[in-house]
Design an enzyme around this catalytic site. Structure first.
Site, PDB file in Angstrom:
ATOM      1  N   LYS A 122      -5.630   5.520   0.088  1.00 38.13           N
ATOM      2  CA  LYS A 122      -5.882   6.260   1.321  1.00 38.13           C
ATOM      3  C   LYS A 122      -4.975   7.497   1.421  1.00 38.13           C
ATOM      4  O   LYS A 122      -5.435   8.579   1.800  1.00 38.13           O
ATOM      5  CB  LYS A 122      -5.640   5.321   2.510  1.00 38.13           C
ATOM      6  CG  LYS A 122      -6.236   5.785   3.804  1.00 38.13           C
ATOM      7  CD  LYS A 122      -6.130   4.666   4.839  1.00 38.13           C
ATOM      8  CE  LYS A 122      -4.733   4.119   4.806  1.00 38.13           C
ATOM      9  NZ  LYS A 122      -4.512   2.855   5.400  1.00 38.13           N
ATOM     10  N   TRP A 175      -7.237  12.067  -7.409  1.00 37.44           N
ATOM     11  CA  TRP A 175      -6.103  11.596  -8.188  1.00 37.44           C
ATOM     12  C   TRP A 175      -6.024  12.403  -9.490  1.00 37.44           C
ATOM     13  O   TRP A 175      -4.998  12.960  -9.826  1.00 37.44           O
ATOM     14  CB  TRP A 175      -6.268  10.092  -8.497  1.00 37.44           C
ATOM     15  CG  TRP A 175      -5.011   9.458  -9.044  1.00 37.44           C
ATOM     16  CD1 TRP A 175      -4.066   8.768  -8.345  1.00 37.44           C
ATOM     17  CD2 TRP A 175      -4.553   9.474 -10.408  1.00 37.44           C
ATOM     18  NE1 TRP A 175      -3.051   8.358  -9.174  1.00 37.44           N
ATOM     19  CE2 TRP A 175      -3.321   8.780 -10.445  1.00 37.44           C
ATOM     20  CE3 TRP A 175      -5.052  10.013 -11.605  1.00 37.44           C
ATOM     21  CZ2 TRP A 175      -2.588   8.601 -11.615  1.00 37.44           C
ATOM     22  CZ3 TRP A 175      -4.314   9.842 -12.785  1.00 37.44           C
ATOM     23  CH2 TRP A 175      -3.101   9.136 -12.783  1.00 37.44           C
ATOM     24  N   ARG A 194       2.467   9.518   7.350  1.00 34.30           N
ATOM     25  CA  ARG A 194       3.603   8.668   7.728  1.00 34.30           C
ATOM     26  C   ARG A 194       4.736   8.772   6.702  1.00 34.30           C
ATOM     27  O   ARG A 194       4.493   9.115   5.550  1.00 34.30           O
ATOM     28  CB  ARG A 194       3.143   7.215   7.821  1.00 34.30           C
ATOM     29  CG  ARG A 194       2.226   6.963   8.989  1.00 34.30           C
ATOM     30  CD  ARG A 194       1.602   5.602   8.899  1.00 34.30           C
ATOM     31  NE  ARG A 194       0.785   5.497   7.713  1.00 34.30           N
ATOM     32  CZ  ARG A 194       0.476   4.375   7.119  1.00 34.30           C
ATOM     33  NH1 ARG A 194       0.937   3.231   7.578  1.00 34.30           N
ATOM     34  NH2 ARG A 194      -0.290   4.363   6.053  1.00 34.30           N
ATOM     35  N   LYS A 198       5.751  -1.970  -4.007  1.00 34.39           N
ATOM     36  CA  LYS A 198       4.774  -0.948  -3.752  1.00 34.39           C
ATOM     37  C   LYS A 198       4.962   0.347  -4.539  1.00 34.39           C
ATOM     38  O   LYS A 198       4.001   1.045  -4.820  1.00 34.39           O
ATOM     39  CB  LYS A 198       4.832  -0.626  -2.255  1.00 34.39           C
ATOM     40  CG  LYS A 198       3.648   0.168  -1.765  1.00 34.39           C
ATOM     41  CD  LYS A 198       3.788   0.400  -0.265  1.00 34.39           C
ATOM     42  CE  LYS A 198       2.656   1.264   0.241  1.00 34.39           C
ATOM     43  NZ  LYS A 198       2.832   1.668   1.621  1.00 34.39           N
ATOM     44  N   ALA A 226       1.597  -1.078  10.810  1.00 31.93           N
ATOM     45  CA  ALA A 226       0.271  -1.141  11.416  1.00 31.93           C
ATOM     46  C   ALA A 226      -0.085  -2.566  11.837  1.00 31.93           C
ATOM     47  O   ALA A 226      -1.162  -2.796  12.359  1.00 31.93           O
ATOM     48  CB  ALA A 226      -0.779  -0.603  10.463  1.00 31.93           C
ATOM     49  N   PHE A 274     -11.725   5.326  -9.592  1.00 34.34           N
ATOM     50  CA  PHE A 274     -10.686   4.796 -10.458  1.00 34.34           C
ATOM     51  C   PHE A 274     -11.169   4.879 -11.895  1.00 34.34           C
ATOM     52  O   PHE A 274     -12.372   4.839 -12.167  1.00 34.34           O
ATOM     53  CB  PHE A 274     -10.399   3.331 -10.108  1.00 34.34           C
ATOM     54  CG  PHE A 274      -9.216   3.151  -9.221  1.00 34.34           C
ATOM     55  CD1 PHE A 274      -9.236   3.628  -7.911  1.00 34.34           C
ATOM     56  CD2 PHE A 274      -8.059   2.497  -9.661  1.00 34.34           C
ATOM     57  CE1 PHE A 274      -8.153   3.459  -7.075  1.00 34.34           C
ATOM     58  CE2 PHE A 274      -6.969   2.333  -8.829  1.00 34.34           C
ATOM     59  CZ  PHE A 274      -7.016   2.808  -7.538  1.00 34.34           C
ATOM     60  N   PHE A 325      -3.313   0.640   6.926  1.00 31.85           N
ATOM     61  CA  PHE A 325      -4.224  -0.452   6.593  1.00 31.85           C
ATOM     62  C   PHE A 325      -5.686  -0.056   6.809  1.00 31.85           C
ATOM     63  O   PHE A 325      -6.023   1.118   6.663  1.00 31.85           O
ATOM     64  CB  PHE A 325      -3.848  -1.715   7.371  1.00 31.85           C
ATOM     65  CG  PHE A 325      -2.472  -2.241   7.065  1.00 31.85           C
ATOM     66  CD1 PHE A 325      -1.972  -2.267   5.767  1.00 31.85           C
ATOM     67  CD2 PHE A 325      -1.649  -2.739   8.078  1.00 31.85           C
ATOM     68  CE1 PHE A 325      -0.703  -2.764   5.479  1.00 31.85           C
ATOM     69  CE2 PHE A 325      -0.372  -3.234   7.794  1.00 31.85           C
ATOM     70  CZ  PHE A 325       0.083  -3.246   6.508  1.00 31.85           C
ATOM     71  N   THR A 372      -3.644   9.090  -1.071  1.00 32.50           N
ATOM     72  CA  THR A 372      -4.091  10.020  -2.107  1.00 32.50           C
ATOM     73  C   THR A 372      -5.296  10.820  -1.623  1.00 32.50           C
ATOM     74  O   THR A 372      -5.369  12.046  -1.813  1.00 32.50           O
ATOM     75  CB  THR A 372      -4.438   9.227  -3.392  1.00 32.50           C
ATOM     76  OG1 THR A 372      -3.301   8.440  -3.751  1.00 32.50           O
ATOM     77  CG2 THR A 372      -4.793  10.157  -4.532  1.00 32.50           C
TER      78      THR A 372
END
Lengths: 563, 563
Positions: free
Chosen positions: A78, A416, A101, A112, A280, A388, A308, A80
C-alpha cells in the site's frame, strides 16, 4: 517482470538515488518561504504551522485515499502504491504531494523492515525515516512516560486526588517490540521506591498521545486534548484527567516540535509529508490531520494512505479523521495483490508460487467487500492491482476481467519496478474518476447516535456482520460512558487486521457472523471511544530471528541490512 | 550585585538573546566546510566525524577543565562558569570553544531545571538543548532498550546461549525521573508474554551505552565497544556479550547520528560543542571524547567541564577519559561559591542568608582538599569564586585572603550577571598559569596495577581515606574479574557526590575514614570497572512539586517555565 533479472534491495535502490536538497524541494516545488522550513540535515525538514495561516484562503487540493484489502503475510504494498501514484501524478504534470505515516522502529527491528515504500517508489532517506527520523516518536514516548511518572509520583507524594492504583489506565510505552513488558509489576523495593501496582507497556504508536498528535489542529488544540486524557479513576471510580494533575503544559512543551509535519521527497523528488502514525487497531491509523491539511494547501492532489485494510484504516479515516478535520476525499484507491487474494481464497503461504486462479477468484470476495464499503461511503474508487514478480499473466487477467465485468475501474500497477512510470495508468484512472464520477461522500453514522447504533453501523456496513454482542463488562461500560457524557464521540474499532471479522483466521469474505465487543477504552483526548473486539495486541513481540540481526552501518555512515 | 535589582530568569534572558545562524558560527568562527555540518533547525547542528580526518595534522588547542568543590543543595554554577570563561577568552581575542555535556530530561522535569549555564553565561537555544536537543539521548534510550528486548527475546525463543534470567545485568532505561521503575518484575502474563524475571530501569545517562558513546573514537570503535558489553551470565556463570548475541551492528546503526557532536553557541556567540553526558556517579561524567577532541582541533582553547566535584568528575576525566583519549589538560579551574562553602562549614540551608565567615572558613577545608587533588595530578589551577547575589563583601574577601595567603591563584567570577566580561579576570589568570606554571600531568595509577591498588590510590589521594574495606561480595568479584582478565582496566568510582567519603552527610573535609566497596560492576564496553560504594541512585525520583508543573509553551512555540 523478468524473473531472471536480479533485483536490487530497497536500501540499495535508495542509496543509489540522487536526492535534491530538501530546501530546494520546498522552495522550488512548494513555494515555501525560508522561515517556514526547519532543516534536519540536508534531506529532512520540519514545516512550520504558520504556513497554514499564510495559505488559509487557498482552496485545498483533492485528497486521494489509498487503502487495501485485508492484509496478509504476503504483503500488499500500500505504501509503495501511495508513493508510486504520487510520482505518476507528477509525471503527468499534476502538482501532487504525498502524505504518509511515520514508521515505528519496533516492527522495523523485528519482522517488517522499513515502511517507506519499495523499489522505485520509496520515500527517502529511507534509513533515517525508518530509524529516528526527526524524533517525533521519541518525543511521544517521552511525553507518554513522563505522564506515567507524574501519575506514580502523585500517588507516592500523598495521592491528593485519591487515584486508585488498581484503576490506572495510562500505560507506559516504548517504540520497540518487547513482549516482556506487556505485563509487569512496578513500584517494588519498599517505601522509598514507589507504590506497587500492575502496569503494562504498549508500543509508542498505540499511545493516546500519538492519536492526539495526529488529530490536533494547533498547539492550543493539542494542549486542550492532552488535558482531557483520562489517566485512571479514583477510589470512588471518578475519572481523573491530565488537566486535574496539571501537566498539560509540560506535555505540550515536550511535543512542540513533534507537532510540526516533516517534509521529505520520493526517489523521483515528489514532495512527501510524513507525520504521525497511530496504530490502526487501537487508534485510527492515519497520518496527522495537520500533515494532510498542509499537503492539501501545498498541492493540487494529495495522495495519502490509512493503515491495514479498508475495514480498519479507511473506515477510521472516513468516519473519524475526515469528520474531525472536515475533509472530503475525492477518490479512493483500493490496493490488492494476486498473492494476497490467493491467500484470501484459502491456499497456504507455501503454495503461493503455484498459479491458482480458482483460489484467486475465491479470494476476490474480500476485495469485493471493500469495494462495497467504499461505495457505501459514496466515494468513487479505482482498484490498483499491485504487480508482483511471481504473478502469472492468467492470474492478472482473471482479476482484470472480473473488475471489467463488474464495472470496477482498475489499473495494473508496476510502481515497484518502474516508479511513477509504472503508475501512469492508475493515475489517469484516478484523475478520470475525480473529474467524471459523482462524489456523495458521507460518514456511516452520526456522532450523536447511541454507542450501540454507531457500532452496528460499522459492523454491518463495513464488516458484513449480522449482529453485535457485548460482554457484561462492555454493557456496564456503555452505561458508565453515557452517565459521564462520553457517548457522543466517534467509535474507533480495535479489531484484527487480518479478517473482516474479529477472528484473524477467517480470511476471504465471511458471512453470517456476529461481532463481539469485549471492552471499551475511552480516548477522551483523541476524541473517540475505542471498542475492543477479541484480544488486541498493543505490544508486539520480536520473531526468532529479528531483522536487527542483519542491520549495520558502514564507516561512511550508511545503513546496511535495512529492507 | 545590587540586591534591589530585579533579575530576569534564565529563560527570559535566553529568549531575548539574538542568535546567529549556526551555519554562520560554523563557517565564520570555525572555518567548517559545508558538508561537515548537518543542520538541526537554524541554531543547532551536528558535526561530521570527517573533520577529524581533515584536521588530523593540526596541533590541538589547550584543554581547560572546569571542576568544583563537592556540590551542595545551594548550587555551584560550574556550567555557568564554563560558559562564562569561554566567553571571556573570546573577549580577549582568543579562539576559544566550549565542550559541555548534554542535559538529561529527567532532572529538568524534576528539581533541577536546565543544565545550560545561567544568566548571561548560557548556551542556546536553552529550551531545545534542555528538551530533546538533537535526539542523542533518545537514540541511546532506544539502543539500550532494544538490547534489553533482544536479550529477553533470546531467552523466550529457546535460550540457545543459556542466559540465566536471574543473572542478567543489562537494565532498561528511560530519560526520566521515575522511582516506580527502580524495581519491577517483567514477563508476567503466561507463556506468550515472555519469561518472568526481576528487572530495573535506570535513567538513560546511567546506561553503559552513554559511557561508550562518550569514549568511542570512531564508528568502528563504537561497534567494537558495543560488542564487548557484558549483558549477563549463563547458568554456568560465564559472561555473555552483545557480540555473542549478534546485535552490535543494529546498535551501532541506532547510534550512527548520536555519535556526531552537536554545535551550538553561547549568548555571546562563542561556539559550544555539547555532546554526551554520562552520570558522574555510575559512569565517568564527562562530555564525549570526540567532542573534546574536535573542539581542540577547532579552537586554541577548549573549556570543558566534568560532573559533580573534583573527587568524581575531574578524577575520572583525568584518570579515565584523558587516559583513553591521550588528553593532557593545560589547566584546571576549581569552582566554589560562598554559599556552598558555608554549607560545608556545617550551617543549615535555612541559615544561608546570614553572613557567617566562621562557617565559611571551616568549609574552605573542602576546597583545600580538591586543590590538593589537582596538585596531585601535577596540574596548574585557578580557584573561581562564583559570585552570588547574597554574598557579602566580608565573606568574599575572606576567601580571597585565604587563597592569597596559601598562594592559590584565584579570581572572582561574575559571569552570571555580566557574561564574558564578568570572567575576564578568571580568563587572564587561566592564560597566565597556562603560560607560566609548570605542568606535570600524570594519572594517579597505572592501569596494570591490581584492582585494590588502583582503588587505594583514588581513595587516599583524592578522597583522603585512610583505608578501603571490601564486602565479601566485592572480594569474590575481584577474584572473578582477575580470572576473566578484566582487572587491567581503569576504575570508575560510584560514590555520593555530596561528600569526599561514601556517606552523603559528611560534608567539609572528613578525616580518618575508611571507604567501603560494596560491589563491582563490569563496563567492558566502556572499558572500566565500576566500584560501588554505598547505595548509588541510578534512577532518580520526582519531588513533591516537579518543575514540570510550571512548564508550558506559548502559541508562538516558545517554552515557558524552564529555569
Amino acid at each position: 517482470m523478468d524473473t531472471n533479472k536480479i533485483y536490487k534491495s530497497d536500501i540499495e535502490i535508495a542509496q543509489q538515488a540522487t536526492l535534491l536538497p530538501i530546501k530546494h524541494v520546498a522552495e522550488k516545488f512548494l513555494n515555501l518561504q525560508e522561515e517556514e522550513l526547519e532543516l534536519y540535515g540536508k534531506y529532512k525538514a520540519k514545516l512550520s504551522l504558520t504556513l497554514l495561516d499564510r495559505l488559509k484562503n487557498k482552496k485545498p487540493g483533492q485528497v486521494i485515499l489509498v487503502t487495501s484489502i485485508n492484509p496478509t503475510s504476503a504483503g500488499e504494498g500500500k505504501s509503495t502504491v501511495t508513493v508510486g501514484l504520487g510520482q505518476a501524478l507528477n509525471q503527468l504534470n499534476k502538482k501532487a504531494i504525498i502524505a504518509m505515516r511515520e514508521p515505528s522502529l519496533g516492527p522495523t527491528m523485528g519482522l517488517k523492515g522499513g515502511a517507506t515504500g519499495g523499489g522505485f517508489s520509496q520515500v527517502l532517506p529511507m534509513d533515517e525515516i525508518n530509524l529516528h527520523f526527526t524524533g517525533d516518536l521519541h518525543a511521544i514516548t517521552t511525553a507518554n512516560n513522563a505522564l506515567a511518572s507524574f501519575i506514580d509520583n502523585h500517588i507516592y507524594q500523598g495521592n491528593k486526588l485519591r487515584i486508585d492504583p488498581r484503576r490506572i489506565v495510562w500505560k507506559r510505552v516504548l517504540d520497540l517490540n518487547d513482549r516482556s513488558l506487556r505485563n509487569i509489576t512496578i513500584g517494588l523495593g519498599g517505601p522509598m521506591n514507589g507504590v506497587p501496582r500492575e502496569d503494562h507497556f504498549d508500543i509508542t504508536v498505540a499511545s493516546e498521545i500519538m492519536a492526539i498528535l495526529c488529530l490536533a489542529e494547533s498547539l492550543s488544540d493539542l494542549r486542550t486534548r492532552l488535558s482531557k486524557i483520562v489517566i485512571g479513576y479514583t477510589y470512588e471510580n471518578t475519572p481523573i484527567t491530565v488537566g486535574e494533575l496539571g501537566y498539560e503544559g509540560a506535555l505540550t512543551l515536550l511535543l512542540k516540535d513533534a507537532i510540526k509535519p516533516n517534509l521529505v521527497q520520493t526517489i523521483e523528488h515528489t514532495p512527501a509529508i510524513i507525520h504521525g502514525g497511530p496504530f490502526a487497531n487501537i487508534a485510527h491509523g492515519c497520518n496527522s490531520l495537520l500533515a494532510t491539511k498542509m499537503a492539501s494547501k501545498l498541492g493540487d492532489y494529495v495522495v495519502t494512505e490509512a493503515g491495514f485494510g479498508a475495514d480498519l484504516g479507511a473506515e477510521k479515516f472516513l468516519n473519524i479523521k475526515a469528520r474531525i478535520g472536515k475533509i472530503s476525499p475525492a477518490a479512493v484507491v483500493i490496493v490488492a495483490t494476486i498473492r494476497a487474494l490467493k491467500l484470501h481464497g484459502g491456499i497456504k503461504k507455501e503454495n503461493l508460487l503455484q498459479e491458482n486462479t480458482t483460489a484467486l477468484m475465491n479470494g476476490i470476495a474480500n476485495l469485493n467487500k471493500h469495494i462495497e464499503t467504499i461505495k457505501g461511503f459514496g466515494l468513487p474508487y479505482v482498484v490498483a492491482i499491485n504487480k508482483f514478480i511471481t504473478d502469472t499473466d492468467d492470474e492478472i487477467n482473471a482479476v482484470i476481467d472480473w473488475c471489467d465485468k463488474e464495472a470496477h475501474p482498475q489499473a495494473l500497477c508496476e510502481v515497484w519496478e518502474h516508479g511513477g512510470k509504472g503508475g501512469i495508468d492508475l493515475a489517469n484512472k484516478v484523475l478520470s474518476i475525480i473529474d467524471s464520477k459523482e462524489n456523495h461522500f458521507h460518514q456511516l453514522y452520526d456522532q450523536n447516535e447511541s454507542i450501540k447504533e454507531k457500532i452496528m453501523s460499522i459492523a454491518s456496513k463495513v464488516y458484513g456482520a449480522t449482529g453485535v454482542q457485548y460482554t457484561s463488562i462492555a454493557e456496564r461500560q456503555i452505561k458508565e460512558f453515557e452517565q459521564l457524557g462520553w457517548s457522543e464521540l466517534p467509535i474507533c474499532m480495535a479489531k484484527t487486521q487480518y479478517s473482516l471479522t474479529d477472528q484473524a483466521h477467517l480470511v476471504g469474505r465471511p458471512e453470517n457472523f456476529t461481532l463481539t465487543i469485549r471492552e471499551f477504552k475511552i480516548s477522551l483526548g483523541a476524541g473517540f471511544i475505542v471498542a475492543l473486539t477479541g484480544n488486541i495486541m498493543t505490544m508486539p513481540g520480536l520473531p526468532k530471528k529479528p531483522a536487527a540481526l542483519a542491520m549495520d552501518v558502514n564507516e561512511a555512515g550508511f545503513a546496511t541490512g535495512l529492507f
